[in-house]
Enzyme design. Structure first.
Site, short mmCIF file in Angstrom:
data_model
loop_
_atom_site.label_atom_id
_atom_site.label_comp_id
_atom_site.label_asym_id
_atom_site.label_seq_id
_atom_site.Cartn_x
_atom_site.Cartn_y
_atom_site.Cartn_z
N GLU A 1 15.61 -13.91 -20.70
CA GLU A 1 14.49 -12.99 -20.91
C GLU A 1 14.88 -11.52 -20.69
O GLU A 1 14.21 -10.63 -21.20
CB GLU A 1 13.30 -13.36 -20.03
CG GLU A 1 13.45 -13.10 -18.55
CD GLU A 1 12.15 -13.37 -17.80
OE1 GLU A 1 11.07 -13.08 -18.30
OE2 GLU A 1 12.23 -13.90 -16.68
N LYS B 1 15.74 -16.47 -16.51
CA LYS B 1 16.08 -15.11 -16.07
C LYS B 1 17.08 -14.49 -17.02
O LYS B 1 16.94 -13.35 -17.45
CB LYS B 1 16.65 -15.15 -14.65
CG LYS B 1 15.61 -15.36 -13.57
CD LYS B 1 14.86 -14.12 -13.21
CE LYS B 1 13.42 -14.04 -13.58
NZ LYS B 1 12.54 -15.11 -13.81
N HIS C 1 23.67 -36.75 -22.72
CA HIS C 1 22.74 -37.23 -23.76
C HIS C 1 22.51 -36.20 -24.85
O HIS C 1 21.47 -36.20 -25.51
CB HIS C 1 21.41 -37.64 -23.11
CG HIS C 1 21.56 -38.73 -22.11
ND1 HIS C 1 21.76 -40.04 -22.44
CD2 HIS C 1 21.60 -38.68 -20.76
CE1 HIS C 1 21.89 -40.77 -21.35
NE2 HIS C 1 21.79 -39.97 -20.30
N LYS D 1 4.24 -8.29 -18.55
CA LYS D 1 4.27 -8.75 -17.15
C LYS D 1 3.20 -9.81 -16.92
O LYS D 1 3.38 -10.75 -16.17
CB LYS D 1 4.05 -7.58 -16.18
CG LYS D 1 4.13 -7.97 -14.71
CD LYS D 1 5.47 -8.59 -14.36
CE LYS D 1 5.53 -9.12 -12.96
NZ LYS D 1 6.74 -9.95 -12.71
N CYS E 1 0.84 -1.20 0.00
CA CYS E 1 0.00 0.00 0.00
C CYS E 1 0.87 1.25 0.00
O CYS E 1 2.05 1.21 0.28
CB CYS E 1 -0.87 0.01 1.26
SG CYS E 1 -1.81 -1.50 1.46
N ARG F 1 3.81 1.40 -6.67
CA ARG F 1 3.74 0.36 -5.63
C ARG F 1 2.58 -0.60 -5.88
O ARG F 1 2.45 -1.61 -5.21
CB ARG F 1 3.58 0.99 -4.24
CG ARG F 1 4.73 1.89 -3.82
CD ARG F 1 4.40 2.69 -2.57
NE ARG F 1 4.26 1.87 -1.40
CZ ARG F 1 5.27 1.46 -0.62
NH1 ARG F 1 6.50 1.82 -0.94
NH2 ARG F 1 5.08 0.73 0.44
N GLU G 1 15.19 -22.04 -14.12
CA GLU G 1 14.83 -20.66 -13.75
C GLU G 1 16.00 -19.72 -14.02
O GLU G 1 15.81 -18.61 -14.54
CB GLU G 1 14.40 -20.60 -12.28
CG GLU G 1 14.13 -19.22 -11.73
CD GLU G 1 13.04 -18.44 -12.46
OE1 GLU G 1 12.32 -19.04 -13.28
OE2 GLU G 1 12.95 -17.21 -12.25
N TRP H 1 -3.24 -2.11 -1.60
CA TRP H 1 -2.91 -3.36 -2.32
C TRP H 1 -3.55 -4.45 -1.45
O TRP H 1 -3.04 -4.76 -0.37
CB TRP H 1 -1.39 -3.51 -2.41
CG TRP H 1 -0.91 -4.83 -2.92
CD1 TRP H 1 -0.50 -5.90 -2.17
CD2 TRP H 1 -0.75 -5.24 -4.28
NE1 TRP H 1 -0.11 -6.93 -2.98
CE2 TRP H 1 -0.24 -6.56 -4.28
CE3 TRP H 1 -0.99 -4.64 -5.51
CZ2 TRP H 1 0.02 -7.27 -5.45
CZ3 TRP H 1 -0.72 -5.35 -6.67
CH2 TRP H 1 -0.23 -6.64 -6.64
N ASN I 1 -0.48 0.20 6.27
CA ASN I 1 0.14 -0.73 5.31
C ASN I 1 0.73 -1.85 6.15
O ASN I 1 1.48 -1.59 7.08
CB ASN I 1 1.24 0.01 4.53
CG ASN I 1 1.98 -0.92 3.58
OD1 ASN I 1 1.49 -2.01 3.27
ND2 ASN I 1 3.16 -0.50 3.14
N GLY I 2 0.34 -3.09 5.89
CA GLY I 2 0.89 -4.20 6.66
C GLY I 2 -0.18 -5.25 6.92
O GLY I 2 -1.23 -5.26 6.27
C1 AGP Z 1 9.05 -14.79 -15.49
O1 AGP Z 1 10.21 -14.04 -15.26
C2 AGP Z 1 8.33 -14.34 -16.76
N1 AGP Z 1 8.02 -12.98 -16.69
C3 AGP Z 1 7.16 -15.25 -17.13
O2 AGP Z 1 7.70 -16.52 -17.44
C4 AGP Z 1 6.07 -15.46 -16.05
O3 AGP Z 1 6.58 -16.23 -15.01
C5 AGP Z 1 4.89 -16.20 -16.70
O4 AGP Z 1 4.37 -15.40 -17.73
C6 AGP Z 1 3.78 -16.55 -15.70
O5 AGP Z 1 3.22 -15.37 -15.20
P1 AGP Z 1 2.23 -15.47 -13.92
O6 AGP Z 1 3.05 -16.00 -12.79
O7 AGP Z 1 1.72 -14.09 -13.70
O8 AGP Z 1 1.12 -16.44 -14.29
#
Ligand code: AGP
Length: 609
Positions: free
Chosen positions: A489, A486, A505, A604, A2, A27, A482, A74, A98-99
Site C-alpha cells: 500500500e 504494508k 499448494h 485514511k 491533545c 495532532r 499485514e 483529542w 494532555n494525558g
Molecule cells: C491499513 O494500513 C489501511 N490504511 C487500511 O487497510 C485500513 O486498515 C482499513 O481501511 C480499515 O480502516 P479502519 O481501521 O479505520 O476501519
C-alpha cells in the site's frame, strides 16, 4: 493526542495562542478552547469541531491579556463537547491537560464530597478543583500543583495559571510531552515544537516527573519533590514542516516510533495484577452475560481485519468459544448466523469505515451483543456499539496503519483475557502471567526499534524487486498478511501474505531469484515446519528474508538477511514481529520516493462502500 499552548510575556496573547493551536492541528482533535487573563478576570472561549469555529468565536469576542492557555482536545474521557473542551476553570485556576488520570473517579468523588461542582465528564477537571482548593488554603500555585501531583496517578502534560499569581505559568510532565520556548521577555509552553518555532528556536524539553515555573523572563525546573534541575536550552534547527513530524521525515515513521507510548497508554489502568484480571470501564459486560455467549464474530477491514485474525487465536485459546473473523464487506452479504448469544466485535481505527459500520448494524439487527475496538472517541462505530474499547494510540495521520494496529492487538489480548476470566476457562495465575508479559511489550518494542538501520540496509537490497511473498504459520499468518499489505500500500510493490503451509499448494510455482520470500520464523511451535518452508524456497533459487529470534544461529546459515526480534511469550511474538515489517515497508517506499503518508488511491478512512 491533545495540543497545548501557554503564553506569559509582554504581548497580547490570544491570537498567538490561536496560531500555536493551528500548528498543532496535525495532532488531531475534536474540540478546542482558549483562556486569557486580562488583569481583572479570566475570559474563556471553547468550541467543538475545527479550529475555525474557535477562531470565529474569537473574532466575535476578542480576548485581551498577556497570560493565557490554548488547547485542542483529542477525547479520551467524555464525548467531544463544549463543556468537555479545555481549558477548565475553577475559581482563580485555569488548566489544560494532555494525558489520562487513572484515579480520576476517586479524586472526583472526594472533591464532590467537599462541595466542588463539576461541569464536565473529563478527568482533567479534577486538576482545576484540586489546585483551587490548595491555593485558596494559602498554597502558592507551584506548591499546590506539586501537592496535587503527589496524589494523581496516570499520564499528564499539565499547564496551569492562577489569577492570584498572573505573572507565571506552572507546568508538569509525566509521559505526555511538554516543551518550553524561551523568548525575549516572553515564554511559551507547548505540547510540541511547531507551536513555538515561529517565536523562538531556543527550547527546553521537560523530562518525566519534572515541574516548571515560567515567568516572562525566568524558567525554574524542579522534580516533583522540589529539587532543582539544571537543563541547558536546545537550539531547534528544524523547518516548521519537519517540526510537525517531530523531526521525523514522515508521519508514518513518527507513528512507528510512537508505538511504545501508544501501547503503554492503551494498557494503562486496564489491568490488575493482584486480581489477575482486566478492567474495562466502558465494557459493561457481566461475567454472567459473557458466559451465555456461544460464538464470537469479529469483523473489520484491511489492517484491522488482520488484527482480528490474530485476536481469534487468543480468544479461542482463552475462552474455548468458536470465533469467526470476516472481512466486513463480505460478512454483511452472507446472511450471517447471529443470535442473542453471539458477541460481535467490530475493529476500526477511524470508527467510520462504511463496510465495518454496516456489518455492525447487520449483526446488531440480528440480535448480537456488539463491542467495538476504536481509536476515535465517539466515532460512528463506537456510538452504535453496546460496548467500546478505545485504543489510546492518539491520532494516526499516516494512511498506512501502524500504531493503531499494535494497540488493536493490545486491546484484543486484554479482551481475550477478560473473556477467559469471566468464563473461568483461564485462572487468575494464568491471566497474571499473560498480563506481566503484556507489560513488557512497550520496552521491548522500544529496544526493537533500534533495528531500523539494519532494516533500511535490507530494504536497499530488494528495492527493485517487483513481487514479494510473505509467509507465516499460526499466530504469524496474520502478520504475514499485514506485512504484505504494508509493503504494497505504500511502496506499490506487489506483495502477497500466505499461510506458510499453503506455499506448496500454489505459490511455490512463483519462486525464483526475482521474488524475495519473507518468512516469519521465530523459535516456537511452528519453527521446524516453517524452517522447512525456508529450505524449500532456497532449494528453488529463491531469496529469503527471515524474521527470527535473536541468537538463532541456524537461520543465519540459511540467509544473510535476518530481521532479529527479541524472545517473549509466543502469544505476543506476532506483535514484536510486526515492527521490522512496518519499517521494511516504510524504507522501501521512502527509497522508491512514493508518497509514504498519502499513498496514491488510498484514504485514511474509507467511508464509502
Ligand atoms: C491499513 O494500513 C489501511 N490504511 C487500511 O487497510 C485500513 O486498515 C482499513 O481501511 C480499515 O480502516 P479502519 O481501521 O479505520 O476501519
Amino acid at each position: 493526542m491533545c495540543g497545548i499552548v501557554g503564553y506569559v510575556g509582554d504581548q497580547e496573547c490570544a491570537s498567538l495562542l490561536m496560531s500555536g493551536l493551528e500548528h498543532l492541528e496535525y495532532r488531531g482533535y475534536d474540540s478546542a478552547g482558549l483562556a486569557v487573563f486580562d488583569g481583572q478576570e479570566t475570559h474563556m472561549l471553547r468550541s467543538v469541531g475545527k479550529l475555525r469555529n474557535l477562531a470565529a468565536l474569537l473574532a466575535a469576542s476578542p480576548l485581551h491579556g498577556k497570560v493565557g492557555l490554548g488547547h485542542t482536545r483529542w477525547a479520551t474521557h467524555g464525548a467531544p463537547s463544549e463543556k468537555n473542551a479545555h481549558p477548565h476553570m475553577a475559581g482563580p485556576i485555569t488548566v489544560v491537560h494532555n494525558g489520562i488520570v487513572e484515579n480520576h473517579l476517586a479524586l472526583r468523588a472526594e472533591l464532590q464530597a467537599r462541595g466542588h461542582v463539576f461541569q464536565s465528564e473529563t478527568d482533567t477537571e479534577i486538576f482545576s478543583h484540586f489546585i483551587r482548593e490548595k491555593v485558596e488554603a494559602g498554597c502558592s500555585l507551584e506548591l499546590a500543583v506539586r501537592q496535587v501531583l503527589q496524589v494523581v496517578e496516570g499520564s499528564y502534560a499539565l499547564v496551569v495559571f492562577s489569577t492570584t499569581e498572573p505573572d507565571r505559568l506552572v507546568a508538569a510532565k509525566n509521559a505526555s510531552p511538554l516543551v518550553v520556548g524561551i523568548g525575549q521577555d516572553e515564554m511559551l509552553i507547548a505540547s510540541d515544537v511547531p507551536a513555538i518555532i515561529r517565536h523562538t528556536r531556543d527550547v527546553v524539553f521537560l523530562h518525566e516527573g519534572e515541574l516548571a515555573v515560567v515567568t516572562k523572563n525566568s524558567l525554574k525546573i524542579t522534580d516533583l519533590e522540589g529539587n532543582p534541575v539544571e537543563r541547558r536550552p536546545k537550539r531547534i534547527d528544524w523547518t516548521p514542516a519537519q517540526a510537525e513530524k517531530g523531526g521525523f521525515k514522515h508521519f508514518m515513521l513518527k507513528e512507528i516510533f510512537e508505538q511504545p507510548r501508544a501501547m503503554a497508554d492503551t494498557l494503562r489502568g486496564r489491568l490488575s495484577l493482584e486480581r489477575g484480571d482486566v478492567l474495562f470501564n466502558q465494557v459493561q459486560l457481566t461475567d454472567e452475560r459473557i458466559r451465555t455467549f456461544d460464538r464470537i464474530v469479529i469483523s473489520a477491514c484491511g489492517t484491522a481485519w488482520h488484527a482480528g485474525l490474530l485476536g481469534r487465536y487468543w480468544i479461542e485459546q482463552t475462552t474455548r468459544i468458536p470465533v469467526t473473523v470476516d472481512v466486513a464487506s463480505e460478512f454483511r452479504y452472507r446472511n450471517p448466523i447471529i443470535s442473542d448469544r453471539t458477541l460481535f466485535i467490530a475493529i476500526s481505527q477511524s470508527g467510520e469505515t462504511a463496510d465495518t459500520h454496516a456489518a455492525l448494524r447487520e449483526a446488531r439487527d440480528r440480535g448480537a451483543e456488539t463491542l467495538s475496538i476504536c481509536n476515535v472517541v465517539d466515532s460512528s462505530i463506537a456510538r452504535d456499539s453496546d460496548h467500546v474499547i478505545y485504543t489510546l494510540a492518539g491520532p494516526e495521520i499516516g494512511v498506512a496503519s501502524t500504531k493503531a494496529f499494535v494497540t488493536q492487538l493490545i486491546a484484543l489480548r486484554l479482551l481475550a483475557l477478560r473473556l477467559g476470566r469471566a468464563r473461568q476457562t483461564i485462572s487468575a495465575d494464568e491471566a497474571r502471567t499473560a498480563l506481566q508479559n503484556l507489560l513488557q511489550l512497550p520496552a521491548l518494542v522500544e529496544q526493537l526499534l533500534g533495528c531500523a538501520p539494519n532494516v533500511e540496509k535490507i530494504a536497499r537490497k530488494y528495492l527493485n524487486c517487483r513481487d514479494f511473498l510473505f509467509l507465516g504459520r499460526g499466530v504469524y499468518q496474520p502478520i504475514a498478511l499485514e506485512g504484505a499489505l504494508k509493503l504494497k500500500e505504500i511502496s506499490y510493490i506487489h506483495a502477497e501474505g500466505y499461510a506458510a503451509g499453503e506455499m506448496k499448494h500454489g505459490p511455490i510455482a512463483l519462486i525464483d531469484e526475482a521474488m524475495p520470500v519473507l518468512v516469519l520464523t521465530p523459535h516456537g511451535t511452528h519453527y521446524e515446519k516453517t524452517f522447512s518452508n525456508l529450505e524449500e524456497v532456497r532449494a528453488r533459487g529463491g531469496r529469503v528474508i527471515a524474521v527470527a529470534s535473536e541468537g538463532d544461529e541456524q537461520i543465519a546459515q540459511f540467509t544473510q538477511d535476518v530481521l532479529w526480534v527479541p524472545e517473549l511469550d509466543e502469544s505476543l511474538m506476532p506483535i514484536l514481529c510486526t515492527i521490522p515489517l512496518q519499517l521494511l515497508a516504510y524504507y522501501m517506499a521512502d527509497l522508491k520516493g512514493t508518497d509514504v503518508d498519502q499513498p496514491r488511491n488510498l484514504a485514511k478512512s474509507v467511508t464509502v462502500e
